[in-house]
Write a protein that holds these residues in place. Sequence first.
Motif, PDB file in Angstrom:
ATOM      1  N   PRO A   1       0.692   5.682  -1.047  1.00  0.00           N
ATOM      2  CA  PRO A   1      -0.140   6.824  -1.453  1.00  0.00           C
ATOM      3  C   PRO A   1       0.359   7.454  -2.746  1.00  0.00           C
TER       4      PRO A   1
ATOM      5  N   GLU B   1      -9.236   8.317  -3.888  1.00  0.00           N
ATOM      6  CA  GLU B   1      -9.730   8.732  -2.579  1.00  0.00           C
ATOM      7  C   GLU B   1     -10.228  10.170  -2.570  1.00  0.00           C
TER       8      GLU B   1
ATOM      9  N   GLN C   1      -1.963  -0.401  -4.667  1.00  0.00           N
ATOM     10  CA  GLN C   1      -1.534  -1.700  -4.150  1.00  0.00           C
ATOM     11  C   GLN C   1      -1.929  -2.769  -5.163  1.00  0.00           C
TER      12      GLN C   1
ATOM     13  N   MET D   1       0.823  -1.202   0.000  1.00  0.00           N
ATOM     14  CA  MET D   1       0.000   0.000   0.000  1.00  0.00           C
ATOM     15  C   MET D   1       0.863   1.260   0.000  1.00  0.00           C
TER      16      MET D   1
ATOM     17  N   ILE E   1      -4.762   5.576  -3.495  1.00  0.00           N
ATOM     18  CA  ILE E   1      -3.955   4.591  -2.773  1.00  0.00           C
ATOM     19  C   ILE E   1      -3.717   3.414  -3.706  1.00  0.00           C
TER      20      ILE E   1
ATOM     21  N   VAL F   1      -3.076  13.588  -0.976  1.00  0.00           N
ATOM     22  CA  VAL F   1      -3.192  12.204  -1.437  1.00  0.00           C
ATOM     23  C   VAL F   1      -4.499  12.053  -2.202  1.00  0.00           C
TER      24      VAL F   1
END
Length: 367
Positions: A127, A175, A140, A125, A138, A135
């Motif tokens: 940012p 996000e 991953q 993970m 995210i 940010v």
Amino acid sequence: MNLLKIILLVFCLFNSTLLYAERIKDLANIAGVRENQLIGYGLVVGLDGTGDQTTQTPFTIQSLDSMLKQFGISLPAGTNPQLKNVAAVVLHAMLPPFIKPGQNIDITVSSLGNAKSLRGGSLLMAPLKGIDGNVYAIAQGNVVVGGFGVATDDGSSISVNVPSAGRIPNGAIVERSVPTSFGLSDSIVLNLHKADFTTANRMSDAINEWIGLGTAKALDGTSVKVTAPVDYSQRVAFTSLVENITFEPGSAAARVIINSRTGTVVISQHVTVDEAAVSHGSLVVTITENPIISQPGAFSDGTTAIIPSSDISVEQEDNRMFLFNPGVSLDDVVRAVNQVGAAPGDLVAILEALKEAGALRAQLIII
């Protein structure tokens, strides 16, 4: 029967005009509706011994130590773990306009240290930040690498493409959304991808013809201001209508573009040449080394000697002069140059000479 012929003729003429027309959405974009760049830093783990050499990339150990501390694990002071399955990477992605939190975007993963390959690794993970430091996503996931590399202990190696970089499709969750100026005023501005006064004027005329006189106004060679509904839902439908209007853009300026590194020459439309005579030829000088070996006489104290000897020949190619009449077209220029068998490098020399003589009616751009 005559009426049917007239209808068919009008239909063919209408299709022929549309054949050269282009949509506004293919020529311009809406001011304020744009992508935004994101960048991040992270760790890729699970590599098959192709990770960073930690003695040369201390930031990989620092990043790993910082991550482990978040889980309550502290490395003993002075330890220097020799990790081969971890690589420090830089992430970057493009945040599309109007994207909302919870949607996914693709990301690109590139090795920051000396990792040999990211194949089989997983990004932890991390940012993704914008230029303002906030940010916005995210990241991953598992890294997809299009290349591979193989090395042996004796130093032999082979690689295909670039195994130290890869992508993670839908690897980041948005996000935060980026606000746009779409819908904040009583108009929208269309910006041409390439500035051209003729195209901007024709775009304005096409919008006024389809929607109503006074709807659009060309501000300069790039921007066209269009009055739009204030209601957001109506503005979306209105913008959809505008961007699908077709018109014939202006022709590009006459240009001859030469790539000095590859020898590629591109001649655009409307390139003409005034009256000029061109003669292209070259001297071919050939030097051949024919050394002579001199042997000493029998029962002498002499030694064998090599006497240098060279043969030089000069040959001039027999290329005829050709004449350009005033206002010849691109087709005539190419045909005339091909008749003398000019190579790309020779063609560059001919075009540059025509430009210096003032006979080439085009911009000569060398990149």
